[in-house]
Design a protein around this motif. Structure first.
Motif, PDB file in Angstrom:
ATOM      1  N   PRO A 178       0.831  -1.193  -0.019  1.00 29.04           N
ATOM      2  CA  PRO A 178       0.203  -0.048  -0.031  1.00 29.04           C
ATOM      3  C   PRO A 178       0.785   1.338   0.004  1.00 29.04           C
ATOM      4  O   PRO A 178       1.915   1.352   0.567  1.00 29.04           O
ATOM      5  CB  PRO A 178      -0.856  -0.142   1.190  1.00 29.04           C
ATOM      6  N   ALA A 179       0.243   2.141  -0.902  1.00 26.17           N
ATOM      7  CA  ALA A 179       1.046   3.586  -0.756  1.00 26.17           C
ATOM      8  C   ALA A 179       0.989   4.291   0.563  1.00 26.17           C
ATOM      9  O   ALA A 179       0.366   4.005   1.330  1.00 26.17           O
ATOM     10  CB  ALA A 179       0.481   4.503  -1.912  1.00 26.17           C
ATOM     11  N   LYS A 180       2.029   5.061   1.066  1.00 29.46           N
ATOM     12  CA  LYS A 180       2.290   5.553   2.339  1.00 29.46           C
ATOM     13  C   LYS A 180       1.384   6.718   2.144  1.00 29.46           C
ATOM     14  O   LYS A 180       1.050   7.502   1.363  1.00 29.46           O
ATOM     15  CB  LYS A 180       3.726   6.208   2.415  1.00 29.46           C
ATOM     16  N   LYS A 181       0.460   6.961   3.394  1.00 29.02           N
ATOM     17  CA  LYS A 181      -0.509   7.668   3.330  1.00 29.02           C
ATOM     18  C   LYS A 181       0.079   9.201   3.693  1.00 29.02           C
ATOM     19  O   LYS A 181       0.918   9.380   4.518  1.00 29.02           O
ATOM     20  CB  LYS A 181      -1.395   7.456   4.642  1.00 29.02           C
ATOM     21  N   PRO A 182      -0.324  10.140   2.786  1.00 25.78           N
ATOM     22  CA  PRO A 182       0.423  11.505   2.938  1.00 25.78           C
ATOM     23  C   PRO A 182       0.140  12.421   4.279  1.00 25.78           C
ATOM     24  O   PRO A 182      -0.975  12.086   4.788  1.00 25.78           O
ATOM     25  CB  PRO A 182      -0.118  12.132   1.851  1.00 25.78           C
ATOM     26  N   THR A 183       0.964  12.962   4.496  1.00 19.85           N
ATOM     27  CA  THR A 183       0.597  13.945   5.913  1.00 19.85           C
ATOM     28  C   THR A 183      -0.653  14.878   5.719  1.00 19.85           C
ATOM     29  O   THR A 183      -0.463  15.531   4.571  1.00 19.85           O
ATOM     30  CB  THR A 183       1.606  14.493   6.247  1.00 19.85           C
ATOM     31  N   VAL A 184      -1.332  14.903   6.439  1.00 15.37           N
ATOM     32  CA  VAL A 184      -2.353  16.098   6.440  1.00 15.37           C
ATOM     33  C   VAL A 184      -2.066  17.166   6.913  1.00 15.37           C
ATOM     34  O   VAL A 184      -1.939  17.382   8.141  1.00 15.37           O
ATOM     35  CB  VAL A 184      -3.791  15.422   6.735  1.00 15.37           C
ATOM     36  N   VAL A 185      -1.704  18.357   6.077  1.00 12.16           N
ATOM     37  CA  VAL A 185      -1.473  19.501   6.705  1.00 12.16           C
ATOM     38  C   VAL A 185      -2.602  20.606   6.257  1.00 12.16           C
ATOM     39  O   VAL A 185      -3.103  20.701   5.209  1.00 12.16           O
ATOM     40  CB  VAL A 185      -0.232  20.242   5.818  1.00 12.16           C
ATOM     41  N   VAL A 186      -2.969  21.356   7.036  1.00  9.99           N
ATOM     42  CA  VAL A 186      -3.937  22.597   6.930  1.00  9.99           C
ATOM     43  C   VAL A 186      -3.682  23.683   7.644  1.00  9.99           C
ATOM     44  O   VAL A 186      -2.477  23.688   8.366  1.00  9.99           O
ATOM     45  CB  VAL A 186      -5.485  22.064   8.015  1.00  9.99           C
ATOM     46  N   LEU A 241     -10.839  18.766  16.199  1.00  9.14           N
ATOM     47  CA  LEU A 241     -11.024  18.800  14.742  1.00  9.14           C
ATOM     48  C   LEU A 241      -9.932  17.860  14.196  1.00  9.14           C
ATOM     49  O   LEU A 241     -10.348  17.185  13.022  1.00  9.14           O
ATOM     50  CB  LEU A 241     -11.020  20.177  14.108  1.00  9.14           C
ATOM     51  N   ALA A 242      -8.867  17.844  14.673  1.00 11.00           N
ATOM     52  CA  ALA A 242      -7.518  17.190  14.219  1.00 11.00           C
ATOM     53  C   ALA A 242      -8.010  15.645  14.317  1.00 11.00           C
ATOM     54  O   ALA A 242      -7.820  14.805  13.230  1.00 11.00           O
ATOM     55  CB  ALA A 242      -6.385  17.396  14.953  1.00 11.00           C
ATOM     56  N   ALA A 243      -8.517  15.210  15.445  1.00  8.78           N
ATOM     57  CA  ALA A 243      -9.193  14.028  15.639  1.00  8.78           C
ATOM     58  C   ALA A 243      -9.869  13.347  14.730  1.00  8.78           C
ATOM     59  O   ALA A 243      -9.986  12.432  14.345  1.00  8.78           O
ATOM     60  CB  ALA A 243      -9.241  13.762  16.912  1.00  8.78           C
ATOM     61  N   GLU A 244     -11.074  14.310  14.402  1.00 10.45           N
ATOM     62  CA  GLU A 244     -12.200  14.036  13.631  1.00 10.45           C
ATOM     63  C   GLU A 244     -11.764  14.128  12.200  1.00 10.45           C
ATOM     64  O   GLU A 244     -12.047  13.293  11.248  1.00 10.45           O
ATOM     65  CB  GLU A 244     -13.120  15.074  13.823  1.00 10.45           C
ATOM     66  N   ASN A 245     -10.675  15.107  11.710  1.00 13.82           N
ATOM     67  CA  ASN A 245     -10.628  14.864  10.440  1.00 13.82           C
ATOM     68  C   ASN A 245      -9.261  14.658   9.638  1.00 13.82           C
ATOM     69  O   ASN A 245      -8.851  14.563   8.758  1.00 13.82           O
ATOM     70  CB  ASN A 245     -10.658  16.533   9.883  1.00 13.82           C
ATOM     71  N   GLY A 246      -8.447  13.940  10.760  1.00 15.56           N
ATOM     72  CA  GLY A 246      -7.242  13.327  10.548  1.00 15.56           C
ATOM     73  C   GLY A 246      -6.080  14.412  10.150  1.00 15.56           C
ATOM     74  O   GLY A 246      -5.077  14.199   9.567  1.00 15.56           O
ATOM     75  N   TRP A 247      -6.067  15.449  10.938  1.00 15.32           N
ATOM     76  CA  TRP A 247      -5.009  16.547  10.607  1.00 15.32           C
ATOM     77  C   TRP A 247      -4.066  16.030  11.482  1.00 15.32           C
ATOM     78  O   TRP A 247      -4.103  15.514  12.483  1.00 15.32           O
ATOM     79  CB  TRP A 247      -5.578  18.004  10.943  1.00 15.32           C
ATOM     80  N   GLU A 248      -2.930  16.521  10.663  1.00 19.30           N
ATOM     81  CA  GLU A 248      -1.471  16.158  11.371  1.00 19.30           C
ATOM     82  C   GLU A 248      -0.685  17.417  11.763  1.00 19.30           C
ATOM     83  O   GLU A 248       0.228  17.268  12.681  1.00 19.30           O
ATOM     84  CB  GLU A 248      -0.726  15.047  10.779  1.00 19.30           C
ATOM     85  N   VAL A 249      -0.700  18.120  10.758  1.00 20.64           N
ATOM     86  CA  VAL A 249       0.030  19.618  11.034  1.00 20.64           C
ATOM     87  C   VAL A 249      -1.149  20.486  10.787  1.00 20.64           C
ATOM     88  O   VAL A 249      -1.753  20.528   9.787  1.00 20.64           O
ATOM     89  CB  VAL A 249       1.010  19.750   9.942  1.00 20.64           C
ATOM     90  N   ALA A 299      -8.164  24.998  -0.282  1.00 20.43           N
ATOM     91  CA  ALA A 299      -8.892  23.710   0.373  1.00 20.43           C
ATOM     92  C   ALA A 299      -8.157  23.450   1.682  1.00 20.43           C
ATOM     93  O   ALA A 299      -8.750  22.581   2.581  1.00 20.43           O
ATOM     94  CB  ALA A 299      -8.759  22.517  -0.517  1.00 20.43           C
ATOM     95  N   ALA A 300      -6.905  23.802   1.800  1.00 21.95           N
ATOM     96  CA  ALA A 300      -6.147  23.421   3.017  1.00 21.95           C
ATOM     97  C   ALA A 300      -6.394  24.612   4.041  1.00 21.95           C
ATOM     98  O   ALA A 300      -6.106  24.150   5.404  1.00 21.95           O
ATOM     99  CB  ALA A 300      -5.020  23.467   2.938  1.00 21.95           C
ATOM    100  N   ASN A 301      -7.106  25.622   4.028  1.00 22.85           N
ATOM    101  CA  ASN A 301      -7.428  26.408   4.939  1.00 22.85           C
ATOM    102  C   ASN A 301      -8.555  26.526   5.683  1.00 22.85           C
ATOM    103  O   ASN A 301      -9.818  26.298   5.098  1.00 22.85           O
ATOM    104  CB  ASN A 301      -7.747  27.812   4.211  1.00 22.85           C
ATOM    105  N   GLN A 302      -8.717  26.078   6.839  1.00 21.54           N
ATOM    106  CA  GLN A 302      -9.725  25.459   7.704  1.00 21.54           C
ATOM    107  C   GLN A 302     -10.004  26.595   8.930  1.00 21.54           C
ATOM    108  O   GLN A 302     -10.462  26.095   9.703  1.00 21.54           O
ATOM    109  CB  GLN A 302      -8.980  24.228   8.441  1.00 21.54           C
ATOM    110  N   THR A 303      -9.716  27.684   8.334  1.00 23.91           N
ATOM    111  CA  THR A 303      -9.967  28.802   9.444  1.00 23.91           C
ATOM    112  C   THR A 303     -11.594  28.756   9.918  1.00 23.91           C
ATOM    113  O   THR A 303     -12.103  28.953  11.023  1.00 23.91           O
ATOM    114  CB  THR A 303      -9.772  30.209   8.856  1.00 23.91           C
ATOM    115  N   PRO A 330      -1.664  20.028  24.881  1.00 26.99           N
ATOM    116  CA  PRO A 330      -2.130  18.654  24.191  1.00 26.99           C
ATOM    117  C   PRO A 330      -0.717  18.365  23.286  1.00 26.99           C
ATOM    118  O   PRO A 330       0.354  19.004  23.574  1.00 26.99           O
ATOM    119  CB  PRO A 330      -2.932  19.412  22.980  1.00 26.99           C
ATOM    120  N   ALA A 331      -0.816  17.349  22.496  1.00 25.29           N
ATOM    121  CA  ALA A 331       0.381  16.855  22.063  1.00 25.29           C
ATOM    122  C   ALA A 331       0.772  18.049  20.879  1.00 25.29           C
ATOM    123  O   ALA A 331       2.186  18.159  20.447  1.00 25.29           O
ATOM    124  CB  ALA A 331       0.031  15.577  20.991  1.00 25.29           C
TER     125      ALA A 331
END
Length: 220
Positions: free
Chosen positions: A35-43, A158-166, A181-185, A204-205
């Motif tokens: 499987p392809a490596k999952k990309p890091t989700v940055v918002v 929101l990070a836990a719900e949407n998979g945000w990592e950064v 699309a990356a702007n989650q303001t 938090p972490a």
């Protein structure tokens, strides 16, 4: 056995010998790829806008205004009394440029008494200002911590719900470009509007830099 029959028998034996190897090759070719490596989700968010438009920030600004009103109500009577006594002696800002002959002529003992009272009032007002500035700075620090705690709680959820990592702030110098699309303001601000006043929470972490807007200390 004829020469033709011998050749056919040899061909069949050769095919049977190669059959297992061919099966292995076919099996290897049909194995699923890794499987392809999952990309890091940055918002990206506009932290300053979120803070200034949030309910908790508006509540804190109202608290600041109420504190300033109470501070002025406490110190203003002493300021007015000081000015009144300065007028009695013909000194102070209101007496600047006044004709010396028009200034009140008081006995030395009375002038000494007034001067003592004026000095005492000045000392009390100065102390009020020192104490008030210290109290106001503590309020600002506590207010900033409340806002950032509310923001951290919302971003964690929101990070836990949407998979945000950064999560990046759009005003930081290291953000060169980002897609709209990356702007989650809006998502963060909408959740901040629903959030209740946060209690003191452990860090938090994924931390968020402090930056709540503050106002200068009031002047009496």
């Amino acid at each position: 056995m004829s020469r033709f029959a011998s050749r056919c028998a040899w061909a069949v034996c050769a095919l049977l010998a190669l059959a297992p190897a061919a099966g292995v090759v076919a099996q290897a070719a049909s194995s699923p790829a890794a499987p392809a490596k999952k990309p890091t989700v940055v918002v990206v968010i506009d932290r300053a806008r979120i803070i200034q438009e949030s309910k908790v920030y508006q509540e804190i600004q109202d608290e600041y205004a109420a504190w300033e009103e109470g501070f002025r109500a406490k110190v203003q009577p002493k300021v007015e009394l000081l000015r009144a006594k300065q007028r009695e002696m013909g000194i102070g800002p209101e007496s600047e440029g006044q004709d010396p002959e028009s200034k009140p002529k008081l006995p030395e003992a009375e002038r000494a008494k007034l001067q003592k009272e004026i000095d005492q009032l000045k000392g009390e007002i100065d102390q009020y200002q020192v104490d008030g500035r210290k109290a106001y700075e503590e309020m600002q620090k506590a207010g900033s911590q409340r806002v950032m705690a509310a923001l951290r709680q919302v971003i964690d959820k929101l990070a836990a719900e949407n998979g945000w990592e950064v999560v990046l702030n759009q005003d930081d110098l290291n953000v060169v470009w980002y897609a709209n699309a990356a702007n989650q303001t809006e998502a963060v601000l909408a959740r901040m509007e629903k959030a209740t006043k946060p209690a003191a929470a452990a860090a938090p972490a994924k931390d968020v830099k402090e930056g709540a807007a503050t106002k200068p200390a009031p002047k009496p």
